[in-house]
Design an enzyme around this catalytic site. Structure first.
Site, PDB file in Angstrom:
ATOM      1  N   SER A  85      43.263  45.143  36.613  1.00  0.00           N
ATOM      2  CA  SER A  85      42.324  44.018  36.639  1.00  0.00           C
ATOM      3  C   SER A  85      43.000  42.655  36.673  1.00  0.00           C
ATOM      4  O   SER A  85      42.319  41.634  36.718  1.00  0.00           O
ATOM      5  CB  SER A  85      41.389  44.092  35.429  1.00  0.00           C
ATOM      6  OG  SER A  85      42.130  44.070  34.235  1.00  0.00           O
ATOM      7  N   THR A 195      39.985  40.781  33.080  1.00  0.00           N
ATOM      8  CA  THR A 195      40.598  39.460  32.914  1.00  0.00           C
ATOM      9  C   THR A 195      41.286  39.166  31.588  1.00  0.00           C
ATOM     10  O   THR A 195      40.697  39.372  30.529  1.00  0.00           O
ATOM     11  CB  THR A 195      39.469  38.408  33.034  1.00  0.00           C
ATOM     12  OG1 THR A 195      38.748  38.677  34.199  1.00  0.00           O
ATOM     13  CG2 THR A 195      39.998  37.008  33.034  1.00  0.00           C
ATOM     14  N   THR A 213      43.132  36.883  36.690  1.00  0.00           N
ATOM     15  CA  THR A 213      42.393  38.114  36.990  1.00  0.00           C
ATOM     16  C   THR A 213      42.482  38.456  38.474  1.00  0.00           C
ATOM     17  O   THR A 213      42.750  37.582  39.302  1.00  0.00           O
ATOM     18  CB  THR A 213      40.902  37.926  36.630  1.00  0.00           C
ATOM     19  OG1 THR A 213      40.214  39.159  36.770  1.00  0.00           O
ATOM     20  CG2 THR A 213      40.220  36.900  37.515  1.00  0.00           C
ATOM     21  N   ARG A 223      35.076  36.055  47.648  1.00  0.00           N
ATOM     22  CA  ARG A 223      34.347  35.792  46.391  1.00  0.00           C
ATOM     23  C   ARG A 223      35.313  35.232  45.334  1.00  0.00           C
ATOM     24  O   ARG A 223      36.404  35.746  45.136  1.00  0.00           O
ATOM     25  CB  ARG A 223      33.704  37.085  45.883  1.00  0.00           C
ATOM     26  CG  ARG A 223      32.931  36.924  44.557  1.00  0.00           C
ATOM     27  CD  ARG A 223      33.770  37.301  43.352  1.00  0.00           C
ATOM     28  NE  ARG A 223      32.997  37.320  42.110  1.00  0.00           N
ATOM     29  CZ  ARG A 223      33.520  37.455  40.902  1.00  0.00           C
ATOM     30  NH1 ARG A 223      34.821  37.587  40.759  1.00  0.00           N
ATOM     31  NH2 ARG A 223      32.762  37.473  39.838  1.00  0.00           N
ATOM     32  N   THR A 246      35.446  36.345  29.780  1.00  0.00           N
ATOM     33  CA  THR A 246      35.742  37.574  30.507  1.00  0.00           C
ATOM     34  C   THR A 246      34.414  38.230  30.863  1.00  0.00           C
ATOM     35  O   THR A 246      33.397  37.946  30.246  1.00  0.00           O
ATOM     36  CB  THR A 246      36.629  38.492  29.646  1.00  0.00           C
ATOM     37  OG1 THR A 246      36.951  39.676  30.383  1.00  0.00           O
ATOM     38  CG2 THR A 246      35.953  38.886  28.353  1.00  0.00           C
ATOM     39  N   GLY A 247      34.435  39.080  31.866  1.00  0.00           N
ATOM     40  CA  GLY A 247      33.197  39.743  32.285  1.00  0.00           C
ATOM     41  C   GLY A 247      32.714  39.224  33.627  1.00  0.00           C
ATOM     42  O   GLY A 247      33.499  38.675  34.402  1.00  0.00           O
TER      43      GLY A 247
HETATM   44  C1  SD4 Z   1      35.450  37.597  37.400  1.00  0.00           C
HETATM   45  N1  SD4 Z   1      35.524  37.260  35.021  1.00  0.00           N
HETATM   46  O1  SD4 Z   1      36.065  37.576  38.466  1.00  0.00           O
HETATM   47  C2  SD4 Z   1      36.249  37.736  36.145  1.00  0.00           C
HETATM   48  C3  SD4 Z   1      36.870  39.053  35.991  1.00  0.00           C
HETATM   49  C4  SD4 Z   1      36.170  40.287  36.158  1.00  0.00           C
HETATM   50  O2  SD4 Z   1      34.702  41.891  35.308  1.00  0.00           O
HETATM   51  O3  SD4 Z   1      36.558  41.060  36.976  1.00  0.00           O
HETATM   52  N2  SD4 Z   1      35.200  40.632  35.337  1.00  0.00           N
HETATM   53  O4  SD4 Z   1      34.236  37.527  37.345  1.00  0.00           O
END
Ligand code: SD4
Length: 334
Positions: A85, A195, A213, A223, A246-247
């Site tokens: 990740s 992340t 990340t 994206r 994170t998330g």
């Molecule tokens: C994002 N917060 O790109 C980051 C990392 C991620 O699951 O993969 N979150 O949205």
């Protein structure tokens, strides 16, 4: 007449030269106060933050800066090919490209960021170079890569065999369904963290933060998530504190999450209360959407206090300060 590229190269060189010999004190924020008990602290998202904290601690314990510490910490998962990740070995986008998002911010409010950067392992260090060697805050895509290569970073293949194999399996359905990140979902089960956000307070009382990340697996090419967006994935204000997230980045960006957390701390909320209020803001906006995804916030006060809160069960963070070394499970909304 100087063309633009030459101007940026020259300004990079002159700012780099200006940095040489600059005293540590020159980087100090006017709002710096010595860390609580004079002991620095570093906190990072998820269990893998433990290794990142260890690298950061080497710098903090030698009276190094929070900025150097968070960069060193963030580089640890970036270099780990088994971590899918962050950095090398990250899961690719829908089209098979590993694209990295990262940012860094210091006690003076200086910041740098790269978005959708390909082929360079240490995105956080490129972000720092954007901060220190250009008049800009953020570089994206091809331009970010060009800048990295012009400044000595190596071009590498970031797609490991494991990530390629999983992506090829995914191509059979092509269903974009972000998994809810839960650390240690099952006893002995594989970790499912994402992340790394890392925040530090150094011995002189300055804060720093970094976030890096590979973003959401199988996202559309191009994206960009919250992680490289100053104010969303990371925010540092030496008067108050620092926060990271994170998330699912889309949910974080819609409320400019990390800045929201810091502003709530400015109003007197503790780090955990501030993270909780930000999570609740996501829930109030669209509870059904919030229920289906993970978002976690992590915050550090300028006094060394810290806390976190998440939408879902399973978010953890790692703390290191002096002899203290802990992984802490985070309270959650759902
Ligand atoms: C994002 N917060 O790109 C980051 C990392 C991620 O699951 O993969 N979150 O949205």
């Amino acid at each position: 007449m100087l063309d633009r590229r030459k101007f940026l190269r020259l300004s990079a060189i002159s700012s780099a030269a200006a940095l040489v010999g600059r005293s540590f004190a020159a980087h100090r924020s006017p709002f710096a106060t010595p860390a609580a008990n004079g002991t620095p602290i570093v906190i990072s998202t998820w269990d893998f933050g433990k290794e990142a904290n260890a690298a950061a601690w080497e710098i903090l314990k030698a009276n190094g800066s929070a900025l150097d510490a968070v960069e060193a910490g963030a580089r640890v998962p970036e270099a780990d090919p088994t971590n899918q990740s962050v950095g090398l070995g990250g899961r690719p986008d829908r089209d098979g490209h590993v694209t990295l998002d990262a940012c860094i911010m210091d006690a003076l409010g200086r910041c740098g960021s790269v978005a959708a950067l390909e082929h360079v392992v240490h995105a956080v260090s490129v972000a720092r170079m954007v901060m220190e060697r250009t008049p800009h805050v953020m570089l994206a895509g091809e331009g970010a890569l060009q800048f990295a290569l012009e400044n000595g970073f190596a071009k590498e293949n970031l797609l490991t065999e494991q990530s390629r194999a999983e992506w090829q399996e995914w191509l059979k359905t092509e269903k974009y369904e972000p998994v809810r990140n839960i650390e240690n979902a099952l006893p002995g089960g594989a970790p499912n963290h994402d992340t790394i956000g890392i925040l530090a307070l150094d011995a002189a009382g300055d804060l720093g933060g970094a976030c890096t990340t590979s973003g959401m697996a199988y996202k559309l090419h191009g994206r960009v998530g919250d992680s490289p967006i100053i104010g969303a994935g990371l925010f540092v204000d030496n008067e108050v504190g620092a926060a990271t997230s994170t998330g699912v980045g889309e949910e974080v960006m819609r409320i400019v999450g990390s800045h929201t957390v810091v502003e709530l701390m400015r109003q007197g909320h503790s780090p955990e209360e501030a993270c909780r209020a930000a999570v609740e803001r996501i829930v109030r906006r669209d509870a059904a959407a919030a229920k289906a995804v993970q978002v976690g916030f992590l915050a550090l006060g300028r006094d060394g206090s810290y806390g976190a809160y998440a939408l879902q069960d399973g978010f953890t963070f790692a703390v290191k300060s002096g002899a203290t070394e802990q992984i802490i499970p985070v309270k959650h909304h759902f």
